[in-house]
Motif scaffolding. Structure first.
Motif, PDB file in Angstrom:
ATOM      1  N   ALA A   1       6.996  -2.839  -1.353  1.00 51.60           N
ATOM      2  CA  ALA A   1       7.192  -4.288  -1.445  1.00 51.60           C
ATOM      3  C   ALA A   1       6.306  -5.083  -0.491  1.00 51.60           C
ATOM      4  O   ALA A   1       5.686  -6.074  -0.914  1.00 51.60           O
ATOM      5  N   PRO A   2       6.189  -4.716   0.798  1.00 48.33           N
ATOM      6  CA  PRO A   2       5.304  -5.499   1.674  1.00 48.33           C
ATOM      7  C   PRO A   2       3.842  -5.512   1.209  1.00 48.33           C
ATOM      8  O   PRO A   2       3.163  -6.529   1.315  1.00 48.33           O
ATOM      9  N   THR A   3       3.377  -4.398   0.650  1.00 46.30           N
ATOM     10  CA  THR A   3       2.007  -4.349   0.148  1.00 46.30           C
ATOM     11  C   THR A   3       1.845  -5.251  -1.061  1.00 46.30           C
ATOM     12  O   THR A   3       0.864  -5.998  -1.173  1.00 46.30           O
ATOM     13  N   VAL A   4       2.800  -5.226  -1.977  1.00 46.02           N
ATOM     14  CA  VAL A   4       2.758  -6.099  -3.155  1.00 46.02           C
ATOM     15  C   VAL A   4       2.794  -7.564  -2.719  1.00 46.02           C
ATOM     16  O   VAL A   4       2.032  -8.396  -3.228  1.00 46.02           O
ATOM     17  N   ILE A   5       3.645  -7.900  -1.763  1.00 43.29           N
ATOM     18  CA  ILE A   5       3.725  -9.274  -1.259  1.00 43.29           C
ATOM     19  C   ILE A   5       2.391  -9.688  -0.651  1.00 43.29           C
ATOM     20  O   ILE A   5       1.861 -10.766  -0.939  1.00 43.29           O
ATOM     21  N   ALA A   6       1.810  -8.829   0.181  1.00 38.29           N
ATOM     22  CA  ALA A   6       0.547  -9.145   0.842  1.00 38.29           C
ATOM     23  C   ALA A   6      -0.583  -9.342  -0.166  1.00 38.29           C
ATOM     24  O   ALA A   6      -1.336 -10.315  -0.081  1.00 38.29           O
ATOM     25  N   LEU A   7      -0.712  -8.423  -1.105  1.00 42.51           N
ATOM     26  CA  LEU A   7      -1.764  -8.541  -2.116  1.00 42.51           C
ATOM     27  C   LEU A   7      -1.570  -9.796  -2.961  1.00 42.51           C
ATOM     28  O   LEU A   7      -2.542 -10.470  -3.322  1.00 42.51           O
TER      29      LEU A   7
ATOM     30  N   SER B   1       8.344  -9.156 -11.026  1.00 44.67           N
ATOM     31  CA  SER B   1       9.225 -10.208 -10.508  1.00 44.67           C
ATOM     32  C   SER B   1       8.809 -10.640  -9.110  1.00 44.67           C
ATOM     33  O   SER B   1       8.773 -11.844  -8.808  1.00 44.67           O
ATOM     34  N   LEU B   2       8.495  -9.680  -8.260  1.00 40.90           N
ATOM     35  CA  LEU B   2       8.068  -9.979  -6.894  1.00 40.90           C
ATOM     36  C   LEU B   2       6.741 -10.745  -6.898  1.00 40.90           C
ATOM     37  O   LEU B   2       6.588 -11.753  -6.189  1.00 40.90           O
ATOM     38  N   ILE B   3       5.796 -10.316  -7.713  1.00 35.30           N
ATOM     39  CA  ILE B   3       4.509 -11.000  -7.834  1.00 35.30           C
ATOM     40  C   ILE B   3       4.717 -12.435  -8.309  1.00 35.30           C
ATOM     41  O   ILE B   3       4.137 -13.384  -7.758  1.00 35.30           O
ATOM     42  N   THR B   4       5.548 -12.618  -9.318  1.00 37.34           N
ATOM     43  CA  THR B   4       5.793 -13.949  -9.873  1.00 37.34           C
ATOM     44  C   THR B   4       6.415 -14.879  -8.837  1.00 37.34           C
ATOM     45  O   THR B   4       6.000 -16.033  -8.693  1.00 37.34           O
ATOM     46  N   LEU B   5       7.393 -14.386  -8.102  1.00 35.89           N
ATOM     47  CA  LEU B   5       8.062 -15.197  -7.082  1.00 35.89           C
ATOM     48  C   LEU B   5       7.097 -15.597  -5.969  1.00 35.89           C
ATOM     49  O   LEU B   5       6.996 -16.784  -5.615  1.00 35.89           O
ATOM     50  N   VAL B   6       6.375 -14.638  -5.426  1.00 34.83           N
ATOM     51  CA  VAL B   6       5.437 -14.920  -4.331  1.00 34.83           C
ATOM     52  C   VAL B   6       4.329 -15.860  -4.818  1.00 34.83           C
ATOM     53  O   VAL B   6       3.970 -16.826  -4.136  1.00 34.83           O
ATOM     54  N   PHE B   7       3.817 -15.607  -6.011  1.00 37.22           N
ATOM     55  CA  PHE B   7       2.770 -16.455  -6.587  1.00 37.22           C
ATOM     56  C   PHE B   7       3.255 -17.898  -6.737  1.00 37.22           C
ATOM     57  O   PHE B   7       2.568 -18.837  -6.325  1.00 37.22           O
ATOM     58  N   ALA B   8       4.427 -18.081  -7.323  1.00 36.87           N
ATOM     59  CA  ALA B   8       4.960 -19.432  -7.542  1.00 36.87           C
ATOM     60  C   ALA B   8       5.150 -20.172  -6.213  1.00 36.87           C
ATOM     61  O   ALA B   8       4.805 -21.357  -6.104  1.00 36.87           O
ATOM     62  N   LEU B   9       5.683 -19.477  -5.223  1.00 35.57           N
ATOM     63  CA  LEU B   9       5.881 -20.107  -3.908  1.00 35.57           C
ATOM     64  C   LEU B   9       4.552 -20.471  -3.249  1.00 35.57           C
ATOM     65  O   LEU B   9       4.375 -21.598  -2.775  1.00 35.57           O
ATOM     66  N   CYS B  10       3.623 -19.531  -3.211  1.00 34.20           N
ATOM     67  CA  CYS B  10       2.344 -19.764  -2.534  1.00 34.20           C
ATOM     68  C   CYS B  10       1.539 -20.876  -3.202  1.00 34.20           C
ATOM     69  O   CYS B  10       1.094 -21.819  -2.538  1.00 34.20           O
TER      70      CYS B  10
END
Length: 166
Positions: free
Chosen positions: A95-101, A8-17
């Motif tokens: 979470a910060p590492t997943v967001i950064a990657l 979920s976190l990957i999907t959200l960050v990916f969609a935004l970026c």
């Protein structure tokens, strides 16, 4: 971190970026010209449309087309796929590492999409200066890549400690 939360976190960050990057590139292509520069804040921010056939700061842009393709499409695509798999499968990442990657993955993939769609180039349009310091021309995907790298350095690739089971 559980897989569902990580996904979920990957999907959200990916969609935004990727969404923000591709929207800003579309606006740049529709409103900017390669023949003129728009100046803001006393010239500290400049908007100019460029087609970057290289990587960071145009590096590799003069390589033969087949070499650029191999490095920037196949090589980068392979690296990004490995990065995504690592991010998805790393249960210990916080979470910060997943967001950064994911920011690094998303910025790289958004620029890779440009190369595929536009025949080998990336749309760049931002240039910033402060006194004698000046950036090269870049885009939002480049900002995401750098921000992800800075976050990784700041968190030190931290992962949750493993609990020893007796």
């Amino acid at each position: 971190m559980k897989f569902s939360k990580r996904l979920s976190l990957i999907t959200l960050v990916f969609a935004l970026c990727v969404g923000i990057d591709q929207i800003t590139k579309a606006i740049a292509k529709a409103t900017l010209s390669m023949d003129s520069v728009q100046h803001y804040l006393g010239g500290s921010i400049r908007l100019l449309l460029t087609h970057n056939t290289g990587t960071f700061l145009g590096l590799g842009g003069t390589l033969p087309a087949n070499v650029r393709y191999a490095l920037m499409i196949i090589g980068l695509g392979s690296f990004l796929l490995a990065l995504l798999i690592y991010t998805l499968m790393n249960r210990r990442a916080n979470a910060p590492t997943v967001i950064a990657l994911t920011m690094i993955f998303s910025g790289g993939l958004s620029n890779l999409l440009d190369r595929i769609v536009y025949g080998g180039y990336v749309v760049d349009f931002l240039n910033i200066s402060a006194g004698m310091l000046q950036t090269g021309v870049f885009n939002v995907a480049d900002v995401m890549l750098l921000a992800g790298a800075f976050i990784l350095v700041a968190v030190g690739f931290k992962t949750k400690p493993q609990i020893a089971h007796s």
